[in-house]
Design a protein around this motif. Structure first.
Motif, PDB file in Angstrom:
ATOM      1  N   CYS A   1      13.140   3.443  -7.785  1.00 49.11           N
ATOM      2  CA  CYS A   1      13.120   2.471  -6.079  1.00 49.11           C
ATOM      3  C   CYS A   1      12.753   1.520  -5.349  1.00 49.11           C
ATOM      4  O   CYS A   1      12.402   1.521  -4.677  1.00 49.11           O
ATOM      5  CB  CYS A   1      13.623   3.540  -5.600  1.00 49.11           C
ATOM      6  N   GLY A   2      10.935   1.369  -6.725  1.00 51.86           N
ATOM      7  CA  GLY A   2       9.854   0.414  -5.829  1.00 51.86           C
ATOM      8  C   GLY A   2       8.712   1.251  -5.059  1.00 51.86           C
ATOM      9  O   GLY A   2       8.407   0.889  -4.389  1.00 51.86           O
ATOM     10  N   HIS A   3       9.083   2.601  -4.794  1.00 48.01           N
ATOM     11  CA  HIS A   3       8.737   2.940  -3.199  1.00 48.01           C
ATOM     12  C   HIS A   3       6.821   2.703  -4.151  1.00 48.01           C
ATOM     13  O   HIS A   3       6.861   3.275  -5.444  1.00 48.01           O
ATOM     14  CB  HIS A   3       8.315   4.918  -3.716  1.00 48.01           C
ATOM     15  N   VAL A   4       5.656   2.772  -2.941  1.00 46.29           N
ATOM     16  CA  VAL A   4       4.317   3.048  -3.808  1.00 46.29           C
ATOM     17  C   VAL A   4       4.030   4.244  -3.145  1.00 46.29           C
ATOM     18  O   VAL A   4       3.741   4.052  -1.974  1.00 46.29           O
ATOM     19  CB  VAL A   4       3.883   1.381  -2.916  1.00 46.29           C
ATOM     20  N   GLY A   5       3.294   4.703  -3.240  1.00 48.61           N
ATOM     21  CA  GLY A   5       2.437   5.861  -3.539  1.00 48.61           C
ATOM     22  C   GLY A   5       1.086   5.386  -3.890  1.00 48.61           C
ATOM     23  O   GLY A   5       0.734   5.172  -4.744  1.00 48.61           O
ATOM     24  N   CYS A   6       0.136   6.401  -3.424  1.00 51.52           N
ATOM     25  CA  CYS A   6      -0.786   6.505  -4.136  1.00 51.52           C
ATOM     26  C   CYS A   6      -1.561   7.754  -4.978  1.00 51.52           C
ATOM     27  O   CYS A   6       0.095   8.416  -5.352  1.00 51.52           O
ATOM     28  CB  CYS A   6      -2.358   7.035  -2.587  1.00 51.52           C
ATOM     29  N   CYS A   7      -2.384   7.263  -5.691  1.00 54.58           N
ATOM     30  CA  CYS A   7      -2.654   7.996  -7.674  1.00 54.58           C
ATOM     31  C   CYS A   7      -2.884   9.081  -6.962  1.00 54.58           C
ATOM     32  O   CYS A   7      -3.612  10.048  -6.146  1.00 54.58           O
ATOM     33  CB  CYS A   7      -3.170   7.984  -8.323  1.00 54.58           C
ATOM     34  N   ASP A   8      -2.973  10.168  -8.194  1.00 59.09           N
ATOM     35  CA  ASP A   8      -3.429  11.723  -7.770  1.00 59.09           C
ATOM     36  C   ASP A   8      -5.039  11.690  -8.083  1.00 59.09           C
ATOM     37  O   ASP A   8      -5.413  12.372  -7.544  1.00 59.09           O
ATOM     38  CB  ASP A   8      -3.466  12.173  -8.933  1.00 59.09           C
ATOM     39  N   SER A   9      -5.796  10.916  -7.789  1.00 57.06           N
ATOM     40  CA  SER A   9      -7.607  10.729  -7.557  1.00 57.06           C
ATOM     41  C   SER A   9      -7.218  10.426  -6.084  1.00 57.06           C
ATOM     42  O   SER A   9      -8.212  10.300  -5.264  1.00 57.06           O
ATOM     43  CB  SER A   9      -7.813   9.734  -8.179  1.00 57.06           C
TER      44      SER A   9
ATOM     45  N   GLY B   1       1.164  -0.707   0.307  1.00 56.32           N
ATOM     46  CA  GLY B   1       0.321  -0.161  -0.152  1.00 56.32           C
ATOM     47  C   GLY B   1       0.727   1.121  -0.385  1.00 56.32           C
ATOM     48  O   GLY B   1       2.026   1.260  -0.078  1.00 56.32           O
ATOM     49  N   CYS B   2       0.188   2.337   0.319  1.00 59.54           N
ATOM     50  CA  CYS B   2       1.134   3.729   0.318  1.00 59.54           C
ATOM     51  C   CYS B   2       1.736   3.957   1.679  1.00 59.54           C
ATOM     52  O   CYS B   2       0.469   3.780   1.666  1.00 59.54           O
ATOM     53  CB  CYS B   2      -0.360   4.831   0.049  1.00 59.54           C
TER      54      CYS B   2
ATOM     55  N   ASN C   1      -2.432   6.607   8.580  1.00 59.63           N
ATOM     56  CA  ASN C   1      -3.541   5.994   9.015  1.00 59.63           C
ATOM     57  C   ASN C   1      -4.392   6.376   8.008  1.00 59.63           C
ATOM     58  O   ASN C   1      -5.629   5.950   8.410  1.00 59.63           O
ATOM     59  CB  ASN C   1      -3.997   5.591  10.943  1.00 59.63           C
ATOM     60  N   GLY C   2      -4.316   6.692   6.701  1.00 59.26           N
ATOM     61  CA  GLY C   2      -4.997   7.107   5.731  1.00 59.26           C
ATOM     62  C   GLY C   2      -5.414   5.925   5.067  1.00 59.26           C
ATOM     63  O   GLY C   2      -5.605   4.630   5.137  1.00 59.26           O
ATOM     64  N   TRP C   3      -5.751   6.370   3.761  1.00 60.41           N
ATOM     65  CA  TRP C   3      -6.732   5.361   2.700  1.00 60.41           C
ATOM     66  C   TRP C   3      -6.081   6.078   1.208  1.00 60.41           C
ATOM     67  O   TRP C   3      -6.101   7.495   1.357  1.00 60.41           O
ATOM     68  CB  TRP C   3      -8.090   5.471   3.059  1.00 60.41           C
ATOM     69  N   TRP C   4      -6.398   4.984   0.070  1.00 62.31           N
ATOM     70  CA  TRP C   4      -5.689   5.437  -0.839  1.00 62.31           C
ATOM     71  C   TRP C   4      -7.130   5.058  -1.989  1.00 62.31           C
ATOM     72  O   TRP C   4      -7.888   4.287  -2.143  1.00 62.31           O
ATOM     73  CB  TRP C   4      -5.160   5.167  -1.908  1.00 62.31           C
ATOM     74  N   VAL C   5      -7.309   6.035  -3.021  1.00 65.91           N
ATOM     75  CA  VAL C   5      -8.152   5.467  -4.198  1.00 65.91           C
ATOM     76  C   VAL C   5      -7.406   4.073  -4.858  1.00 65.91           C
ATOM     77  O   VAL C   5      -7.423   2.948  -5.378  1.00 65.91           O
ATOM     78  CB  VAL C   5      -8.827   5.949  -4.744  1.00 65.91           C
ATOM     79  N   HIS C   6      -5.677   4.509  -5.646  1.00 63.42           N
ATOM     80  CA  HIS C   6      -4.976   3.356  -6.696  1.00 63.42           C
ATOM     81  C   HIS C   6      -3.443   3.751  -6.307  1.00 63.42           C
ATOM     82  O   HIS C   6      -3.697   4.705  -5.662  1.00 63.42           O
ATOM     83  CB  HIS C   6      -5.539   3.446  -7.954  1.00 63.42           C
ATOM     84  N   LEU C   7      -2.834   2.555  -7.008  1.00 66.66           N
ATOM     85  CA  LEU C   7      -1.827   2.908  -6.496  1.00 66.66           C
ATOM     86  C   LEU C   7      -0.614   2.434  -7.539  1.00 66.66           C
ATOM     87  O   LEU C   7      -1.231   2.270  -8.413  1.00 66.66           O
ATOM     88  CB  LEU C   7      -0.967   1.743  -5.115  1.00 66.66           C
ATOM     89  N   ARG C   8       0.379   3.268  -7.395  1.00 66.86           N
ATOM     90  CA  ARG C   8       1.542   3.945  -7.945  1.00 66.86           C
ATOM     91  C   ARG C   8       2.827   3.038  -7.817  1.00 66.86           C
ATOM     92  O   ARG C   8       2.673   4.053  -6.431  1.00 66.86           O
ATOM     93  CB  ARG C   8       1.556   4.937  -8.853  1.00 66.86           C
ATOM     94  N   ARG C   9       3.422   2.495  -8.253  1.00 66.56           N
ATOM     95  CA  ARG C   9       5.268   2.004  -8.248  1.00 66.56           C
ATOM     96  C   ARG C   9       6.228   2.425  -9.281  1.00 66.56           C
ATOM     97  O   ARG C   9       6.005   2.468 -10.061  1.00 66.56           O
ATOM     98  CB  ARG C   9       4.815  -0.039  -8.280  1.00 66.56           C
ATOM     99  N   CYS C  10       6.921   3.334  -8.143  1.00 69.59           N
ATOM    100  CA  CYS C  10       7.936   3.800  -8.625  1.00 69.59           C
ATOM    101  C   CYS C  10       8.644   3.423  -9.246  1.00 69.59           C
ATOM    102  O   CYS C  10       9.338   1.764  -8.848  1.00 69.59           O
ATOM    103  CB  CYS C  10       8.813   4.562  -7.633  1.00 69.59           C
ATOM    104  N   ALA C  11       8.865   2.967 -10.900  1.00 65.16           N
ATOM    105  CA  ALA C  11      10.636   2.037 -11.509  1.00 65.16           C
ATOM    106  C   ALA C  11      11.651   1.875 -10.822  1.00 65.16           C
ATOM    107  O   ALA C  11      12.492   1.627 -11.212  1.00 65.16           O
ATOM    108  CB  ALA C  11       9.932   2.318 -13.026  1.00 65.16           C
TER     109      ALA C  11
END
Length: 116
Positions: A34-42, A14-15, A22-32
Motif C-alpha cells: 500500500c506504500g505506507h512509509v513507517g519507521c524501522c524496528d530500531s 517520512g514515517c 511530531n516524533g522522529w525515526w532511525v530508518h524508514l521502510r516502505r510497504c510493498a
C-alpha cells in the motif's frame, strides 16, 4: 501478487505515525502492498512492523537512499520484489535519523534505554 502493488506511490517522505506525533525515526521502510512509509524496528515507534501486523501486509522495502533490499515480516527473512513506483527512498538531504530538527540530542541514549 496481492502483497505487492507496483502502481502505488509511497505515503510520504517520512514515517506517517511519527510525523503525526511530531516524533522522529532511525530508518524508514516502505510497504510493498500500500506504500505506507513507517519507521524501522530500531526506531522507538517501530511503525513499519506495526503496520505489517495490523494490515497483514508482509513485505517492505528499505526506503533509505542507496538501499533496495526487501524484508518479509511473516517469514522473518530477506525477500525479493520488483521495482516499486518512485520515489524509492526518502530525500537524500533528509538526515538519518530524521527528520532534521526533530531528533533529540540524546537519541542514542533513548534507543539504548528502549533496548534498541
Amino acid at each position: 501478487m496481492p502483497d505487492i502493488d507496483v502502481t502505488v506511490p509511497p505515503s510520504g517522505t517520512g514515517c506517517r505515525e511519527c510525523d503525526d506525533l511530531n516524533g522522529w525515526w532511525v530508518h524508514l521502510r516502505r510497504c510493498a502492498a500500500c506504500g505506507h512509509v513507517g519507521c524501522c524496528d530500531s526506531s522507538l515507534g517501530q511503525h513499519a512492523s506495526a503496520h505489517a501486523r495490523e494490515t497483514g501486509h508482509r513485505l517492505v522495502q528499505s526506503f533509505e537512499p542507496g538501499e533496495d533490499w526487501w524484508w518479509d515480516y511473516v517469514a522473518e527473512d530477506w525477500a525479493n520484489g520488483p521495482a516499486l513506483m518512485p520515489p524509492t527512498s526518502r530525500p537524500a538531504a533528509q538526515p538519518s535519523p530524521g527528520p532534521g530538527g526533530r531528533v533529540p540530542e540524546e537519541w542514542r541514549e533513548m534507543l539504548r534505554a528502549a533496548g534498541r
